[in-house]
Design a protein around this motif. Structure first.
Motif, PDB file in Angstrom:
ATOM      1  N   PHE A 119       1.069  97.519   9.256  1.00  0.00           N
ATOM      2  CA  PHE A 119       0.560  98.982   8.994  1.00  0.00           C
ATOM      3  C   PHE A 119       1.522  98.833   7.123  1.00  0.00           C
ATOM      4  O   PHE A 119       3.036  99.058   6.982  1.00  0.00           O
ATOM      5  CB  PHE A 119       1.302 100.284   9.649  1.00  0.00           C
ATOM      6  CG  PHE A 119       0.498 101.391   9.511  1.00  0.00           C
ATOM      7  CD1 PHE A 119      -0.279 101.471   9.002  1.00  0.00           C
ATOM      8  CD2 PHE A 119       2.368 102.309   8.908  1.00  0.00           C
ATOM      9  CE1 PHE A 119      -0.601 102.960   9.109  1.00  0.00           C
ATOM     10  CE2 PHE A 119       1.854 103.203   7.905  1.00  0.00           C
ATOM     11  CZ  PHE A 119       0.792 103.826   8.581  1.00  0.00           C
ATOM     12  N   GLN A 120       1.244  99.489   6.528  1.00  0.00           N
ATOM     13  CA  GLN A 120       1.296  99.962   4.709  1.00  0.00           C
ATOM     14  C   GLN A 120       1.256 101.641   4.826  1.00  0.00           C
ATOM     15  O   GLN A 120       0.473 101.833   5.135  1.00  0.00           O
ATOM     16  CB  GLN A 120       1.069  99.323   3.510  1.00  0.00           C
ATOM     17  CG  GLN A 120       0.537  97.984   3.661  1.00  0.00           C
ATOM     18  CD  GLN A 120       2.032  97.336   3.214  1.00  0.00           C
ATOM     19  OE1 GLN A 120       2.898  98.521   2.738  1.00  0.00           O
ATOM     20  NE2 GLN A 120       1.852  96.283   3.662  1.00  0.00           N
ATOM     21  N   PHE A 121       2.101 101.854   4.984  1.00  0.00           N
ATOM     22  CA  PHE A 121       2.604 103.214   4.340  1.00  0.00           C
ATOM     23  C   PHE A 121       1.809 104.109   2.620  1.00  0.00           C
ATOM     24  O   PHE A 121       1.661 103.482   2.214  1.00  0.00           O
ATOM     25  CB  PHE A 121       3.680 103.922   4.671  1.00  0.00           C
ATOM     26  CG  PHE A 121       4.538 103.858   5.369  1.00  0.00           C
ATOM     27  CD1 PHE A 121       4.666 104.881   6.470  1.00  0.00           C
ATOM     28  CD2 PHE A 121       5.216 102.699   5.958  1.00  0.00           C
ATOM     29  CE1 PHE A 121       5.016 105.178   7.669  1.00  0.00           C
ATOM     30  CE2 PHE A 121       5.150 103.420   7.339  1.00  0.00           C
ATOM     31  CZ  PHE A 121       5.673 104.168   7.805  1.00  0.00           C
ATOM     32  N   THR A 122       1.636 105.544   3.355  1.00  0.00           N
ATOM     33  CA  THR A 122       0.484 105.498   1.551  1.00  0.00           C
ATOM     34  C   THR A 122       1.328 106.086   1.034  1.00  0.00           C
ATOM     35  O   THR A 122       2.986 106.247   1.405  1.00  0.00           O
ATOM     36  CB  THR A 122      -0.531 106.692   2.503  1.00  0.00           C
ATOM     37  OG1 THR A 122       0.509 107.883   2.598  1.00  0.00           O
ATOM     38  CG2 THR A 122      -1.496 106.401   2.952  1.00  0.00           C
ATOM     39  N   ASP A 123       0.877 106.274  -0.610  1.00  0.00           N
ATOM     40  CA  ASP A 123       1.465 106.588  -1.621  1.00  0.00           C
ATOM     41  C   ASP A 123       2.295 107.826  -1.372  1.00  0.00           C
ATOM     42  O   ASP A 123       3.623 108.640  -1.812  1.00  0.00           O
ATOM     43  CB  ASP A 123       0.601 106.895  -2.246  1.00  0.00           C
ATOM     44  CG  ASP A 123       0.808 105.051  -3.763  1.00  0.00           C
ATOM     45  OD1 ASP A 123       1.815 104.831  -2.882  1.00  0.00           O
ATOM     46  OD2 ASP A 123      -0.431 105.139  -4.186  1.00  0.00           O
ATOM     47  N   ILE A 136       5.397  97.986   8.134  1.00  0.00           N
ATOM     48  CA  ILE A 136       5.704  98.520   9.558  1.00  0.00           C
ATOM     49  C   ILE A 136       5.026  96.100  10.086  1.00  0.00           C
ATOM     50  O   ILE A 136       3.305  96.415   9.873  1.00  0.00           O
ATOM     51  CB  ILE A 136       4.574  99.106  10.099  1.00  0.00           C
ATOM     52  CG1 ILE A 136       6.107 100.307  10.087  1.00  0.00           C
ATOM     53  CG2 ILE A 136       5.164  98.549  11.967  1.00  0.00           C
ATOM     54  CD1 ILE A 136       5.787 101.712  11.146  1.00  0.00           C
ATOM     55  N   ALA A 137       6.374  96.011   9.976  1.00  0.00           N
ATOM     56  CA  ALA A 137       5.392  94.263  10.420  1.00  0.00           C
ATOM     57  C   ALA A 137       5.162  93.940  11.239  1.00  0.00           C
ATOM     58  O   ALA A 137       5.058  95.280  13.143  1.00  0.00           O
ATOM     59  CB  ALA A 137       6.469  93.185  10.348  1.00  0.00           C
ATOM     60  N   ASN A 138       3.242  93.614  12.080  1.00  0.00           N
ATOM     61  CA  ASN A 138       3.667  93.310  13.360  1.00  0.00           C
ATOM     62  C   ASN A 138       4.126  92.319  14.479  1.00  0.00           C
ATOM     63  O   ASN A 138       4.565  91.492  13.643  1.00  0.00           O
ATOM     64  CB  ASN A 138       2.021  92.141  13.525  1.00  0.00           C
ATOM     65  CG  ASN A 138       2.664  90.878  12.736  1.00  0.00           C
ATOM     66  OD1 ASN A 138       3.067  90.404  11.761  1.00  0.00           O
ATOM     67  ND2 ASN A 138       1.603  89.488  12.606  1.00  0.00           N
ATOM     68  N   GLY A 139       4.284  92.888  15.346  1.00  0.00           N
ATOM     69  CA  GLY A 139       5.338  92.901  16.266  1.00  0.00           C
ATOM     70  C   GLY A 139       4.645  92.755  17.288  1.00  0.00           C
ATOM     71  O   GLY A 139       4.784  93.904  17.582  1.00  0.00           O
ATOM     72  N   ILE A 140       6.109  93.233  18.666  1.00  0.00           N
ATOM     73  CA  ILE A 140       6.308  94.063  19.773  1.00  0.00           C
ATOM     74  C   ILE A 140       8.474  94.980  19.781  1.00  0.00           C
ATOM     75  O   ILE A 140       8.747  93.954  18.852  1.00  0.00           O
ATOM     76  CB  ILE A 140       6.087  93.043  20.997  1.00  0.00           C
ATOM     77  CG1 ILE A 140       5.191  92.341  20.862  1.00  0.00           C
ATOM     78  CG2 ILE A 140       6.555  93.808  22.406  1.00  0.00           C
ATOM     79  CD1 ILE A 140       4.745  90.904  21.710  1.00  0.00           C
TER      80      ILE A 140
END
Length: 154
Positions: A119-123, A136-140
């Motif tokens: 997930f990439q945060f918006t400006d 936020i990187a993929n993961g658990i």
């Protein structure tokens, strides 16, 4: 009569001891809260969250969208307080009262939160969080529960 006076003195000493213990406990709680604030309250933004994969039209698990909420705005979506620490770790404190039973089963099952797609945060959020980049990187990720919140640190 002498025994009665001794009883009153002992009672007063017990009250003072009890008050000293209560004061010490208050100081300890206040200190831990201050430490928590130093670590996490770098930026604290009230947000509305849409669960799902950003690559799958917000279906599935993960975080698809995060939008800021004004104090008077109402929503039927999950609300989370978003904060970032000095090291760049992201924390969502999801208000339990805004999480449905279905969301709980799908996104917080076994106290785990799964992110399939990054997930990439918006400006807009980056500006509110005073960051140039944040993801936020993929993961658990582990979910910690309190009386009011489901908290996830990414």
């Amino acid at each position: 009569m002498n025994m009665f006076i001794q009883l009153i003195v002992a009672s007063n000493e017990l009250l003072k001891l009890h008050q000293n213990i209560r004061d010490a406990m208050k100081r300890q709680v206040k200190t831990s809260m201050t430490t928590h604030e130093r670590v996490w309250k770098i930026a604290n933004v009230k947000t509305e969250v849409i669960f799902g994969s950003p690559k799958n039209r917000c279906r599935g698990v993960g975080i698809c969208k995060v939008m800021t909420l004004s104090a008077i705005q109402e929503t039927n979506r999950p609300i989370a307080y978003l904060s970032v620490n000095k090291g760049g770790r992201v924390k969502f404190d999801f208000l339990k009262e805004t999480i449905t039973e279905a969301m709980l089963k799908m996104h917080f099952k076994d106290d785990l939160f799964v992110v399939v797609d990054e997930f990439q945060f918006t400006d807009i959020l980056l500006k509110r969080l005073d960051r140039k980049a944040l993801r936020i990187a993929n993961g658990i990720y582990e979910v910690k529960q309190t009386e009011r919140f489901l908290s996830v640190v990414f």
